[in-house]
Design a protein around this motif. Sequence first.
Motif, short mmCIF file in Angstrom:
data_model
loop_
_atom_site.label_atom_id
_atom_site.label_comp_id
_atom_site.label_asym_id
_atom_site.label_seq_id
_atom_site.Cartn_x
_atom_site.Cartn_y
_atom_site.Cartn_z
N ALA A 40 86.88 63.66 -6.95
CA ALA A 40 86.04 63.02 -5.64
C ALA A 40 86.15 62.79 -3.82
CB ALA A 40 86.53 61.43 -6.11
N LYS A 41 85.97 62.62 -3.39
CA LYS A 41 85.97 62.33 -2.00
C LYS A 41 85.83 61.33 -1.61
CE LYS A 41 81.61 64.19 -0.66
NZ LYS A 41 80.29 65.32 0.18
N LYS A 42 85.93 61.21 -0.12
CA LYS A 42 85.62 60.18 0.80
C LYS A 42 84.26 59.43 0.93
CE LYS A 42 86.01 57.53 5.51
NZ LYS A 42 86.94 58.35 6.57
N TYR A 43 83.33 57.97 0.51
CA TYR A 43 82.82 58.01 -0.17
C TYR A 43 81.50 57.81 1.83
CZ TYR A 43 78.67 54.15 -0.67
OH TYR A 43 77.66 53.38 -0.71
N LYS A 48 77.16 56.98 -4.81
CA LYS A 48 78.50 56.29 -4.96
C LYS A 48 79.15 57.71 -6.21
CE LYS A 48 77.49 51.98 -3.65
NZ LYS A 48 76.42 51.55 -3.56
N ASP A 66 86.90 50.51 -3.94
CA ASP A 66 87.97 51.68 -2.96
C ASP A 66 86.86 52.88 -3.55
OD1 ASP A 66 89.42 54.07 -1.94
OD2 ASP A 66 90.70 54.10 -3.25
N SER A 68 84.17 56.04 -3.52
CA SER A 68 84.11 57.45 -3.15
C SER A 68 83.06 58.65 -3.85
CB SER A 68 84.88 58.26 -4.45
OG SER A 68 84.76 57.68 -5.37
N SER A 69 83.24 58.98 -3.63
CA SER A 69 81.95 60.99 -3.89
C SER A 69 81.82 61.59 -4.51
CB SER A 69 80.52 60.82 -2.18
OG SER A 69 80.25 59.42 -1.82
N ASP A 71 82.66 65.03 -4.68
CA ASP A 71 82.59 66.80 -4.08
C ASP A 71 82.15 67.88 -4.81
OD1 ASP A 71 83.22 67.99 -1.65
OD2 ASP A 71 85.71 68.06 -2.61
#
Length: 415
Positions: A40-43, A48, A66, A68-69, A71
């Motif tokens: 997972a990385k920052k949204y 999503k 919280d 995330s997107s 990766d």
Amino acid sequence: MMKTNRRKPSIRFRGFTDDWEQRKLGDLSSSFEYGLNAAAKKYDGENKYIRITDIDDDSREFVRTDLSSPDTDLSNAENYRLSEGDILFARTGASVGKSYIYRISDGLVYYAGFLIKARIKNFFNPEFVFQNTLKTDYERFIKVTSIRSGQPGVNAQEYAQYEIMVPSRLEQDKVSTYMNKLDNLITLHQRKYDKLLNIKKSMLEKMFPKNDSKFPEIRFRGFTDAWEQRKLSHYLDVSTEKNVDNNYTKDDVLSVSGDYGIVNQIEFKGRSFAGESVSNYGIVKSGDVVYTKSPLNSNPFGIIKANKGKAGIVSTLYAIYHPKNNVVSNFIQNYFEQNARVNNYLHPLVNKGAKNDMKVSSENALKGIVVFPGLYEQTIISSMFAKLDNLITLHQRKLEKLKNIKKSMLEKMFV
């Protein structure tokens, strides 16, 4: 397809009389697919990523606090993008069996590798299938099926064996619509309840001075004087009154809860944990303040609460105090309700023993410094918090009532 069993629910909508037929989840699904193996990385604002921990344990909704997107390059990840009505199942770990149904309102969502996606066939209502995963017999199925020599788990082939009783599509739709409306009502009251808790949390922070200040950030109109720094002993006297005459029995034993304050032990826990004799127990009158010398998760040095109910008794593990005429006991509870404030107050006064018990006398627990206003301002503040607590309790009871209705309907409207 062999129909192995036919039954009817105990409650159903008018006009429906046909038996329900037993089906396996595998018969209701066109496919089972494992999720995307990507970190997972920052949204990124659009894509999503849902993981096991992103599914709320109670509501089974997608938690969006919280986001995330994935990766990874999503141009080749179309198979991992959820479609309306897809149902996800946690396949391993402590959350095995946890389920979630994708609704279009959740946006563009990809699902992670520790989840299994079931795509429900068109003849069956996905919402109806999902509601079945909230029943107690589903919990029993997961408990039995997930047993492994190591970490618990359920694979796609095993999920496909879960048996569901299914009515006609029209009745599926009726039941699903009713349960969905009930879920929406629960969600609405949960949000109201959470909002009130956040308001109280904010007020506990802003209506009391911070650090070395003698002035709170928020104050009722007409109050301008600085609050006074005093030892807590300026406001409380140690009580040494014991139940030597046995005027109080095991029925009168009190417990001190971080969430609920001072409560009758039998009413709160279902039984009394007192020993054979309670003659050495301390007497707690209405309005007294109690310090419990035992650690809680958020309060490693104990908690301080006021007795807002009937008189009773507590074991020798508790310190009991009578309020002086310069303090409102409920205000003392409000002052110490914020975890950081009570922890910071008690930490310098308490030594922990080898058994994690509190090495502090009742007298020494009063030697810390507090910052209090005058009596009238204490009264106004404690009255405001009392009204807020009553409102929180009202919404909590409504929420619990709705959840109990939902639980009952899951057993009575389904087979």
